[in-house]
Design an enzyme around this catalytic site. Structure first.
Site, PDB file in Angstrom:
ATOM      1  CB  CYS A 293      63.702   7.941  17.596  1.00  0.00           C
ATOM      2  SG  CYS A 293      64.058   7.102  19.126  1.00  0.00           S
ATOM      3  CG  ASP A 294      65.951   9.302  14.555  1.00  0.00           C
ATOM      4  OD1 ASP A 294      65.111  10.146  14.927  1.00  0.00           O
ATOM      5  OD2 ASP A 294      67.035   9.133  15.112  1.00  0.00           O
TER       6      ASP A 294
ATOM      7  CB  CYS B  80      66.690   5.682  18.366  1.00  0.00           C
ATOM      8  SG  CYS B  80      64.993   5.327  18.842  1.00  0.00           S
TER       9      CYS B  80
END
Ligand code: NAP
Length: 307
Positions: free
Chosen positions: A136-137, A133
Site C-alpha cells: 500500500c505505502d 503494508c
C-alpha cells in the site's frame, strides 16, 4: 424477517472464498461476510510465488481471481462487521453492524491482524511514515530510506519488495537469526540494498511532527543505544487472531486461535474454522485454500444431515 442461509462464511480471505465456492457448488445457499474488501491479507502482499498455477502473482490480483471463482455458483457477498454469533443448536444467528441472519452453519475465516510494536511514536506517526503494508505505502518512499522491523516471512518478503522501490532498507531484528524461510533469507542477504541490524529492539519512532525521521534502538546484548535515520518504518512483528467476537462460543485456545479437528469442525456443532485463525502449523494461502475446501464439503454434509 431475517435472511436465511445454509452457510455463512465470516471472512473472505483465500480460505473463506474457497469454502464459499465448495458449499455453493454443492448447491447450498451461501453468504460471505467481510468488513472490508475480499482477499484478506493477500491485499497486503506484493508477490505470491508459492501458490501453484502462478509463477508469481500480485496478491490483490490473486484475490480478484479467487473472488470470481467463489461467486461463480451463486454465493453472495455482504459487507459488514460481525458483532455476534449465537448457537441455537441447528440454527445459528449471525449479527453484523448492518443486519441479522439465520443460518444452519457458520465457517469462520477471520484470519489475523498485524501486531503493533507498542513503542512511543508508533501511533503518532501511523500514516506519516509508519506503515504495516509495503504494497500500500511502499511507493511513497521511492529512492528514500526505510526500516523494516521483524524477522519472519512477512518482514523479509516485504523488505525484498521495498528494495525494488527505495534506496535502502534496514531490517531490524531482535535476534541474530531470521525466522523467515531460507529462500527468502538467501535473497535478502544477496540484495545489496538490504542491511541487517541484529539483536536489536526499536524503542521509539521519531519524527518532526509531520513525518518520521528515524528510530531509536537498543542492542539487547550490549545495551548500546543508537538512532537510525529513516523516512519510513514498516512493522512486521507477527499477528494476533481475530476472534474476540466469538469468545462466547469457547472455541479458542488460551491465545485466541480457534481449535479444530481435521474436518475443520470446532467444538460447536455446525461451526467450522479455517485458515490463519486456526491453531495450525503453516499459515499460507495454499493451506487456507485447503482448509476452505474441507470446511465447505463438511458444511455440506452437516447441512444435509439436518434436512
Ligand atoms: P511471524 O512468523 O510470527 O514473525 C514475526 C517476526 O516478528 C518474528 O521474527 C519475531 O521475532 C518478530 N517479533 C515478534 N514480536 C516482536 C516484537 N515485539 N518486537 C520485535 N520483533 C518482534 O509473522 P509473519 O512474518 O507476519 O508471518 C505470519 C504467518 O504468515 C507465518 O505463518 C508465515 O509463514 C506466513 N507468511 C508466509 C509468507 C510466504 O510464504 N511467502 C509471507 C508472509 C507470511 P522472533 O523470530 O524472535 O520470534
Amino acid at each position: 424477517m431475517m435472511e436465511k442461509y445454509d452457510v455463512i462464511v465470516i471472512g473472505a480471505g483465500p480460505g473463506g472464498m474457497t469454502a464459499a465456492l465448495y458449499a455453493s457448488r454443492a448447491n447450498l445457499s451461501v453468504l460471505m461476510i467481510d468488513r472490508g474488501i475480499y482477499g484478506g491479507q493477500m491485499n497486503n502482499t506484493a508477490e505470491i510465488e508459492n501458490y501453484p498455477g502462478f509463477k508469481s502473482i500480485l496478491g490483490p490480483d490473486l484475490a480478484k481471481k479467487m473472488y470470481e471463482s467463489s461467486t461463480n455458483f451463486g454465493a453472495k457477498y455482504a459487507y459488514g462487521t460481525v458483532e455476534s454469533v449465537e448457537d441455537k443448536g441447528n440454527t445459528k444467528i449471525v449479527k453484523t453492524d448492518q443486519d441479522s441472519y439465520e443460518t444452519s452453519s457458520v465457517i469462520i475465516g477471520t484470519g489475523s491482524q498485524y501486531r503493533k510494536l507498542g513503542v512511543p511514536g508508533e501511533e503518532e506517526y501511523s500514516g506519516k511514515g509508519v506503515s504495516y503494508c509495503a504494497v500500500c505505502d511502499g511507493a511513497f518512499f521511492k529512492n528514500r530510506e526505510v526500516v523494516v522491523v521483524g524477522g519472519g516471512d512477512s518482514a523479509i518478503s516485504e523488505a525484498l519488495y521495498l528494495a525494488g522501490i527505495v534506496a535502502k532498507v534496514t531490517v531490524i531484528h531482535r535476534r541474530d537469526q531470521l525466522r523467515a524461510q531460507k529462500v527468502l533469507q538467501d535473497r535478502a542477504f544477496a540484495n545489496d540494498k538490504i542491511d541487517f541490524v541484529w539483536n536489536t529492539n526499536v524503542t521509539e519512532i521519531m519524527g518532526d511532527n509531520m513525518k518520521v525521521t528515524g528510530v531509536k534502538t537498543v542492542n539487547n546484548e550490549t545495551n548500546e543505544e543508537k538512532t537510525i535515520d529513516a523516512n519510513g518504518v514498516f512493522v512486521y512483528v507477527g499477528n494476533n487472531p481475530v476472534t474476540d467476537v466469538f469468545s462466547n462460543l469457547n472455541i479458542t485456545d488460551e491465545k485466541g486461535w480457534i481449535k479444530t479437528n481435521d474436518r475443520m469442525e470446532t467444538s460447536v456443532k455446525g461451526i467450522f474454522a479455517i485458515g490463519d485463525v486456526r491453531v495450525k502449523e503453516l499459515r499460507q494461502v495454499s493451506t487456507a485454500v485447503g482448509d476452505g475446501g474441507i470446511a465447505g464439503q463438511n458444511a455440506f454434509e452437516y447441512v444435509s444431515s439436518l434436512k
